[in-house]
Design a protein around this motif. Structure first.
Motif, PDB file in Angstrom:
ATOM      1  N   UNK A  35     108.466  37.923 -32.254  1.00 13.48           N
ATOM      2  CA  UNK A  35     107.702  37.449 -31.161  1.00 13.48           C
ATOM      3  C   UNK A  35     108.546  36.512 -31.141  1.00 13.48           C
ATOM      4  N   UNK A  36     108.175  35.277 -30.451  1.00 11.51           N
ATOM      5  CA  UNK A  36     109.012  33.708 -30.373  1.00 11.51           C
ATOM      6  C   UNK A  36     108.165  33.425 -31.845  1.00 11.51           C
ATOM      7  N   UNK A  37     109.578  32.568 -32.870  1.00  2.07           N
ATOM      8  CA  UNK A  37     108.913  31.714 -33.292  1.00  2.07           C
ATOM      9  C   UNK A  37     109.172  30.021 -33.301  1.00  2.07           C
ATOM     10  N   UNK A  83     113.605  24.573 -33.003  1.00  6.13           N
ATOM     11  CA  UNK A  83     114.028  24.783 -32.294  1.00  6.13           C
ATOM     12  C   UNK A  83     113.017  26.534 -31.740  1.00  6.13           C
ATOM     13  N   UNK A  84     112.895  27.502 -31.038  1.00  6.42           N
ATOM     14  CA  UNK A  84     112.422  28.827 -30.731  1.00  6.42           C
ATOM     15  C   UNK A  84     113.000  29.487 -30.590  1.00  6.42           C
ATOM     16  N   UNK A  85     112.542  30.735 -31.765  1.00 11.64           N
ATOM     17  CA  UNK A  85     113.891  31.821 -31.052  1.00 11.64           C
ATOM     18  C   UNK A  85     112.889  33.479 -31.334  1.00 11.64           C
ATOM     19  N   UNK A  86     112.993  34.399 -30.999  1.00 16.23           N
ATOM     20  CA  UNK A  86     113.364  35.681 -31.231  1.00 16.23           C
ATOM     21  C   UNK A  86     114.135  36.687 -30.888  1.00 16.23           C
ATOM     22  N   UNK A 121     114.021  29.152 -44.050  1.00 17.98           N
ATOM     23  CA  UNK A 121     113.485  28.727 -43.181  1.00 17.98           C
ATOM     24  C   UNK A 121     111.920  27.646 -43.390  1.00 17.98           C
ATOM     25  N   UNK A 122     112.068  26.791 -42.257  1.00 18.81           N
ATOM     26  CA  UNK A 122     111.446  26.213 -42.501  1.00 18.81           C
ATOM     27  C   UNK A 122     110.190  25.902 -41.698  1.00 18.81           C
TER      28      UNK A 122
END
Length: 278
Positions: A35-37, A83-86, A121-122
């Motif tokens: 899911x989006x993080x 940024x946001x990614x999924x 990855x922070x």
């Protein structure tokens, strides 16, 4: 678990998967999430360093730990910020290995020289997630070593004190100091046997590992191969020539690291046999 896969990988540039000074490593950081993080930062890091650590016991209750570290390079590149990614994402990277003198990859129970690639990855309020992989680095041959291509000489006198008498003098020479894996090392030994026993010379190629930390040194040796030579009778002189093929799988010498040294050496051992000559 939100993050299913966080890894780093690189492409080989030859069949041995070995890199050297000035080579470029291309690879990718892989991130798969369910899911989006929200990502604060995604960082690529390349590092080359050496470390040594060993323990020494002094008496029954005192144990000293000796450690040292040497860094050769540390490069960081920011891949992402805020940024946001999924889903699944692949982030390519390219890294050029510094074109300067650095020691080759090495590993033992006491010390190691590693060249590695990392991704960090922070995320806010979470422990930084790390992915890493090591690559094999073999330093280009250092042709500036004094005497590398010059003939080498050594001599040794040995006196018999048990089950015989007299002396044995051995003069040893090789065509040069430096050799490649797979090359033939030709050894010439001039033996003057002025003892009362027959001498059977033995050639031993061995490796010597030295580690340095806090003013202390730890060293160990191990034989690589042994070759027997023709015997030399009591009271006679003889020139013995022997050819030794350097094993192709031997790691390269390490002479450009301040805390780890790997050397290859040759010794001639006179072994005595037969009855004493009266």
């Amino acid at each position: 678990m939100t993050i299913h896969n966080f890894s780093i990988e690189y492409d080989a540039i030859n069949s041995n998967n070995i890199f050297t000074n000035g080579d470029t490593i291309n690879g990718r950081i892989i991130l798969e999430v369910s899911k989006e993080i929200k990502i604060q930062a995604l960082v690529f890091i390349a590092q080359g360093e050496a470390r040594v650590c060993w323990h020494e016991q002094y008496g029954q209750y005192v144990t000293m730990v000796y450690t040292s570290k040497d860094k050769y390079y540390s490069v960081e590149h920011n891949i992402l910020r805020e940024t946001r990614h999924d889903g699944r994402h692949v982030f390519p990277f390219s890294f050029k290995i510094p074109d300067r003198k650095m020691p080759s990859t090495f590993k033992s129970s006491v010390g190691k020289i590693v060249h590695k690639l990392k991704a960090e990855l922070k995320q806010s309020m979470k422990i930084t997630k790390t992915a890493k992989t090591h690559f094999t680095f073999v330093s280009q041959a250092d042709m500036d070593i004094p005497g590398l291509l010059e003939p080498q000489y050594g001599c040794k006198d040995k006196t018999i004190s048990a089950f015989g008498s007299g002396t044995v003098a051995i003069d040893v020479s090789t065509e040069r100091l430096g050799y490649w894996q797979g090359e033939v090392l030709q050894v010439t030994a001039e033996i003057k046997n002025q003892s009362s026993r027959m001498v059977k010379p033995k050639l031993v190629l061995y490796k010597k590992k030295s580690y340095f930390a806090e003013g202390k040194r730890r060293m160990n040796t191990s034989d690589i191969l042994k070759e027997k030579c023709d015997p030399v009778e009591s009271g006679s002189n003889k020139t013995v020539t022997k050819s030794i093929t350097i094993p192709k799988e031997l790691p390269p010498s390490i002479l450009n690291c301040s805390i780890i040294k790997l050397e290859y050496r040759l010794k001639v051992i006179p072994t005595f046999t037969g009855k004493c000559s009266l």
